[in-house]
Design an enzyme around this catalytic site. Structure first.
Site, PDB file in Angstrom:
ATOM      1  N   GLU A 221       0.779  -1.223  -0.036  1.00 51.24           N
ATOM      2  CA  GLU A 221       0.099   0.222   0.069  1.00 51.24           C
ATOM      3  C   GLU A 221       0.857   1.325   0.068  1.00 51.24           C
ATOM      4  O   GLU A 221       1.651   1.446   1.018  1.00 51.24           O
ATOM      5  CB  GLU A 221      -0.772  -0.178   1.176  1.00 51.24           C
ATOM      6  CG  GLU A 221      -2.065   1.231   1.182  1.00 51.24           C
ATOM      7  CD  GLU A 221      -2.865   1.126   2.545  1.00 51.24           C
ATOM      8  OE1 GLU A 221      -3.105   0.024   2.782  1.00 51.24           O
ATOM      9  OE2 GLU A 221      -3.282   2.074   2.811  1.00 51.24           O
TER      10      GLU A 221
ATOM     11  N   LYS B 207      -6.838  -0.956  11.689  1.00 48.12           N
ATOM     12  CA  LYS B 207      -6.186  -1.523  10.454  1.00 48.12           C
ATOM     13  C   LYS B 207      -4.988  -0.454  10.144  1.00 48.12           C
ATOM     14  O   LYS B 207      -4.094  -0.805   9.724  1.00 48.12           O
ATOM     15  CB  LYS B 207      -7.400  -1.318   9.278  1.00 48.12           C
ATOM     16  CG  LYS B 207      -6.930  -1.847   7.962  1.00 48.12           C
ATOM     17  CD  LYS B 207      -6.320  -0.895   7.040  1.00 48.12           C
ATOM     18  CE  LYS B 207      -5.982  -1.412   5.633  1.00 48.12           C
ATOM     19  NZ  LYS B 207      -4.997  -0.376   4.844  1.00 48.12           N
TER      20      LYS B 207
ATOM     21  N   ASP C  65       4.598 -14.508  11.416  1.00 49.07           N
ATOM     22  CA  ASP C  65       3.340 -15.062  10.952  1.00 49.07           C
ATOM     23  C   ASP C  65       2.372 -13.779  11.102  1.00 49.07           C
ATOM     24  O   ASP C  65       1.675 -13.817  12.215  1.00 49.07           O
ATOM     25  CB  ASP C  65       3.046 -16.386  11.714  1.00 49.07           C
ATOM     26  CG  ASP C  65       1.594 -16.818  11.205  1.00 49.07           C
ATOM     27  OD1 ASP C  65       0.841 -16.272  10.707  1.00 49.07           O
ATOM     28  OD2 ASP C  65       1.370 -18.150  11.905  1.00 49.07           O
TER      29      ASP C  65
ATOM     30  N   HIS D 203      -2.296  10.419  -0.012  1.00 53.86           N
ATOM     31  CA  HIS D 203      -2.567   9.334  -0.635  1.00 53.86           C
ATOM     32  C   HIS D 203      -2.805   9.668  -2.133  1.00 53.86           C
ATOM     33  O   HIS D 203      -1.973   8.757  -2.806  1.00 53.86           O
ATOM     34  CB  HIS D 203      -4.001   8.749  -0.211  1.00 53.86           C
ATOM     35  CG  HIS D 203      -3.791   7.689   1.021  1.00 53.86           C
ATOM     36  ND1 HIS D 203      -4.567   6.608   1.066  1.00 53.86           N
ATOM     37  CD2 HIS D 203      -3.034   7.571   1.979  1.00 53.86           C
ATOM     38  CE1 HIS D 203      -4.398   5.943   1.941  1.00 53.86           C
ATOM     39  NE2 HIS D 203      -3.342   6.463   2.401  1.00 53.86           N
TER      40      HIS D 203
END
Ligand code: MEV
Length: 444
Positions: A86, A282, A298, A395
């Site tokens: 991202e 998130k 992991d 962004h």
């Protein structure tokens, strides 16, 4: 349809697998197979290592490996390796790291490192009697598993406790042996699972051999023996704090007190509203996953545990908290993190090995601190943008670059496009039209 069913796929060579997939599922079998083949490692030895991590491989899947420098964590400066697809994430972490570098950096504290495993079993018998036997049973289980635990014990780890849990009120005949482990610098999944399987067999042997247990109470049925990825006692806290007045300049249009108040409110909203909490967390995991991936840990386990922990009081909440009190701004994150810096793929993966070298070959505890600090930095950067300029501004710049690369713009066209879209909405159509019109920015 029948053509797409295959037996013996795993026995194909890699080339055969690739060709089979390309012929059936890709629009241009030859060129698409070639495109996937182009990601094979040129060094056969390296490729063999990668192929060894998984099964039925036909290619490699590259992701960007970036660095967020200037992370001052517990008095030491790190360049943090991050693997993420991202845009803006590494830039945001770097910017937050730099911001806190001149304000004391990140402080961390590993609160505990206990991991949990469970032997789930069905048993019909007198639980009070079994409890009386527990000290002898534990001693027997530990003795029988000594061949598995000896090395870990030499490193300071091993089995730290065994509890009998009676869950017959929720499921008939259902009990657990809940086992606490310390696995030092390894994540310890294989170690834990091997010990648990041994414990399952040991429990059965014990019941069978003891004269106190007769008939059905001499038999336990092992349902499963497996570690738990929920590790609420393997937790690290990362904190940043400063005088509110030193937040001056964080946003040109906002006084430091206003920024601090708005920031803290945004974090409180993420504590009370699960919709916001999910997005807030998130953002935290943007940072966490990127370091977890870079160091070949992991990420599915870390995510599963982090989200379970975020809901530990029955409601899903923000993992971070913020206070503004007596002129001080304090922002922190408590995070369960079961990670390793030895074992697993950590030293086998050729890039992860370098990532750990870049971090100075940290212990698992030190890696917990680095990951938590990166998560907090990411969260700081996201919430800072949200309560000031909004996130689209930053962004869209990265998004524009992705589109320009996709449309194969020259570097001259890229420069013009950046200038052109400085004050315009970026969309794929707008960028394509701009390039089709000659890709020239005309100063207005
Ligand atoms: C985007 O990947 C992450 C954010 O949505 C996180 C947040 O809203 O806090 C910016």
């Amino acid at each position: 349809m029948q053509d797409n069913i295959i037996t013996g796929f795993s026995r194909f060579t890699k080339e055969e697998k690739l060709n089979w997939v390309a012929a059936r599922f890709l629009p241009d079998a030859q060129s698409d197979a070639e495109a996937l083949r182009s990601f094979w490692h040129t060094d056969e030895g390296q490729q063999r290592i990668l192929d060894g991590f998984s099964e039925n491989t036909i290619s490699n899947y590259p992701l960007p490996f970036g660095i967020a420098p200037n992370f001052l964590i517990d008095g030491r400066v790190y360049a943090v390796p991050m693997v993420i697809e991202e845009s803006s994430v590494v830039a945001a972490a770097s910017s937050a790291a730099k911001f806190w570098l001149s304000r004391g950096g990140f402080r961390t504290e590993v609160l505990d490192t206990e991991k949990i495993g469970q032997v789930h079993f069905s048993w019909q018998g007198d639980v009070a009697l079994l409890r009386q036997h527990l000290p002898a049973l534990k001693a027997q289980l530990l003795a029988d598993a000594a061949h598995l635990t000896a090395n870990m014990e030499k490193r300071g780890g091993g089995v730290k406790g065994i509890e009998l849990i009676d869950l017959t009120g929720q499921e008939p005949d259902y009990y657990q042996l809940r086992v606490a482990f310390e696995t030092c610098d390894s994540m310890g999944a294989n170690f834990i699972n091997s010990v648990l399987e041994e414990f399952g067999q040991g429990l059965q042997r014990y019941l069978k051999a003891s004269p106190d247990f007769q008939g059905s109470s001499a038999r336990a049925e092992i349902i499963m023996a497996i570690l738990s990825n929920y590790t609420p006692d393997c937790v690290v806290r990362a904190t940043v704090s400063c005088e509110v007045e030193t937040l001056k300049g964080v946003c040109p249009d906002m006084a430091p007190e206003e920024f601090a108040g708005k920031f803290a409110k945004a974090v409180r909203i993420a504590r009370l509203d699960p919709y916001r909490a999910t997005t807030h967390n998130k953002g935290i995991f943007n940072g966490i996953d990127a370091v977890v991936l870079a160091t070949a840990n992991d990420f599915r386990a870390i995510e599963a545990c982090g989200h379970a922990y975020a809901a530990r009081d029955g409601q899903y909440r923000s993992l971070s908290q913020c206070t503004v009190e007596d002129g001080a701004f304090t922002f922190w994150l408590d995070l369960p993190l079961a990670v390793g810096t030895v074992g697993g793929l950590t030293r086998l993966h050729p890039v992860a090995r370098r990532a750990l070298d870049i971090l100075g070959q940290p212990s698992a505890r030190e890696l917990m601190s680095i990951i938590a600090a990166t998560g907090l930095a990411q969260n700081f950067a996201a919430v800072r943008s949200l309560v000031t300029t909004g996130i689209q501004k930053g962004h869209m710049k990265m998004h524009l670059m992705n589109m320009l690369n996709h449309l194969q713009a020259t570097s001259e066209e890229q420069q013009s496009a950046i200038a052109h879209f400085e004050d315009k909405v970026v969309s794929f159509t707008a960028v394509r039209d701009f390039l089709e019109r000659g890709g020239k920015h005309l100063a207005s």
